[in-house]
Design an enzyme around this catalytic site. Structure first.
Site, PDB file in Angstrom:
ATOM      1  N   HIS A   1       0.795  -1.238   0.000  1.00 26.81           N
ATOM      2  CA  HIS A   1       0.000   0.000   0.000  1.00 26.81           C
ATOM      3  C   HIS A   1       0.829   1.291   0.000  1.00 26.81           C
ATOM      4  O   HIS A   1       0.315   2.333  -0.411  1.00 26.81           O
ATOM      5  CB  HIS A   1      -0.923   0.041   1.220  1.00 26.81           C
TER       6      HIS A   1
ATOM      7  N   ASP B   1      -5.225 -12.558   3.703  1.00 21.34           N
ATOM      8  CA  ASP B   1      -6.354 -12.017   4.451  1.00 21.34           C
ATOM      9  C   ASP B   1      -7.695 -12.243   3.746  1.00 21.34           C
ATOM     10  O   ASP B   1      -8.737 -11.778   4.209  1.00 21.34           O
ATOM     11  CB  ASP B   1      -6.147 -10.523   4.779  1.00 21.34           C
TER      12      ASP B   1
ATOM     13  N   TYR C   1      -4.405 -11.692   8.975  1.00 20.32           N
ATOM     14  CA  TYR C   1      -4.594 -11.228  10.353  1.00 20.32           C
ATOM     15  C   TYR C   1      -5.142 -12.314  11.281  1.00 20.32           C
ATOM     16  O   TYR C   1      -5.348 -12.062  12.457  1.00 20.32           O
ATOM     17  CB  TYR C   1      -5.427  -9.934  10.348  1.00 20.32           C
TER      18      TYR C   1
HETATM   19 ZN   LIG Z   1      -4.496  -7.075   2.861  1.00 21.06          ZN
END
Ligand SMILES: [Zn+2]
Ligand SMILES: [Zn+2]
Length: 394
Positions: free
Chosen positions: A135, A259, A303
């Site tokens: 990101h 994820d 996560y």
């Molecule tokens: Zn991600």
């Protein structure tokens, strides 16, 4: 398929740590390396330590002022108001931690070391599961990513004259890498992710196709929430082999954020480990078919670090070294971590896909994803920015 793989890891990579309340918990790396080790998939010859990146490496994709701000925040342990305002440092997603610049340099160095080993012919397959911070952009931290290790590595591979195909299967759009190479017809970015209508960062529609000479060299496949393995595998097959065969990369760089798993608390996709194993296998085969096995893979999001992350990235490494027959989780690993995990740990390395029943809107989700993939692959647009390349597209 003969190959010369290597795994990049040192325990110091655990220092990329936003604190105990943050979802990006470095324990995920420790759980993964231990699992790989206890399954007997790691010999000293396969393990390679990362060489820390230097500021000049970061400057190939990041603004100097931004790097200086990260450095200063990491020294003082806190963000100035303007760091938060301009650079998104010190936010809930990207909190400042002491030594963050140096911890990030090592992480970037891991992926860059992999790129250098591939470019010099010392390795063909490289995994840095500590990397994959897709990101971060030129002058902004974003979504737990301070520096964009993937973009630094891609920039290095470009400097060696290589054409790079970037494949991102994280649940979140691979926006940072896409924007940093949006104009570049020598970098094809392909992202499969949960639709930005429902999930951070909100981008990644099929209409983001690149610009100028790079028009047609960004591909996005935004998936419906609750997409399951069967649909993901179908769209992967519709997109990856065709796009990569037309592009003819010199190297594949892939981001394996996990994820999108059914158990993950941050996204709403419904994959099992099967989706990830299938993607790894497909990318592995394409690397041998199209670019002499040159394949640099990273981790990314993920996560549920007790049940999902260690198994998915172990399966990725097993694919790389062609040890595809993993069944039981090692007893020692389960015993060591079982007492700390708040959830029961799976006893098999791969999920039992039968245990995940089809979602109520299964057929509709499949159809929608199929139409999205068709739209993304419209031959009118695919790889059309650079006139010299359209010859290959025929
Ligand atoms: Zn991600
Ligand atoms: Zn191979």
């Amino acid at each position: 398929m003969s190959s010369n793989p290597c795994l990049i890891y040192v325990p110091e990579l655990l220092q990329y740590n936003f604190g105990p309340q943050h979802p990006f918990n470095p324990l995920r790396l420790k759980l993964t390396i231990d699992l790989i080790d206890q399954l007997g998939l790691l010999t000293p010859t396969l393990l390679y330590p990362p060489e820390s990146a230097v500021d000049a490496d970061l400057h190939t994709v990041h603004d100097r002022h931004y790097v200086d701000a990260v450095k200063k925040a990491g020294d003082t342990g806190e963000a100035e108001p303007q760091d938060t305002q301009y650079y998104e440092l010190g936010t809930e997603d990207n909190p400042v931690f002491s030594g963050m610049h140096h911890a990030s340099l090592l992480l970037v160095g891991g992926t860059l070391t992999g790129a250098k080993r591939i470019a010099s012919g010392k390795a063909d397959h490289v995994l840095n599961f500590s990397g994959g911070l897709h990101h971060a952009v030129r002058a902004k931290a974003s979504g737990f990513c301070i520096y964009n290790d993937l973009a630094v590595a891609i920039s290095y591979l470009r400097s060696q004259g290589m054409r790079v195909a970037y494949v991102d299967i994280d649940a979140h759009h691979g926006d940072g890498v896409q924007w940093l190479f949006y104009d570049d017809p020598e970098v094809l970015t392909i992202s499969f992710h949960e639709s930005g209508k429902f999930l951070f960062p909100g981008t990644g529609t099929v209409y983001e196709r690149g610009s100028k000479a790079g028009f047609g060299y960004s591909l996005n496949i935004p998936l419906e929430p609750f997409t399951q393995d069967q649909s993901f595998k179908e769209v992967l097959d519709m997109v990856l082999p065709v796009a990569l065969e037309q592009f003819r990369p010199d190297v594949i760089v892939s981001q394996h954020g996990c994820d999108g798993h059914e158990f993950d608390p941050l996204a709403h996709l419904s994959f099992t480990t099967e989706a990830y194993s299938y993607a790894a296998k497909t990318i592995h085969q394409l690397s041998h078919r199209l670019c002499d096995g040159r394949w640099l893979a990273t981790g990314g999001g993920g996560y549920d670090f007790w049940r999902v992350v260690p198994r998915v990235w172990t399966l990725l490494w097993a694919e790389m070294i062609e040890k595809g027959d993993l069944v039981d989780m090692p007893g020692e690993w389960l015993k060591k971590y079982g007492k700390h995990s708040p959830v029961a740990l799976p006893e098999m390395v791969s999920d039992d896909t039968e245990a995940f029943s089809p979602k109520p809107r299964h057929a509709e989700i499949m159809e929608k994803n199929r139409l999205t993939a068709e739209k993304a692959m419209n031959p009118q647009f695919l790889l059309k920015g650079d006139p010299s390349r359209t010859q290959l597209a025929k």
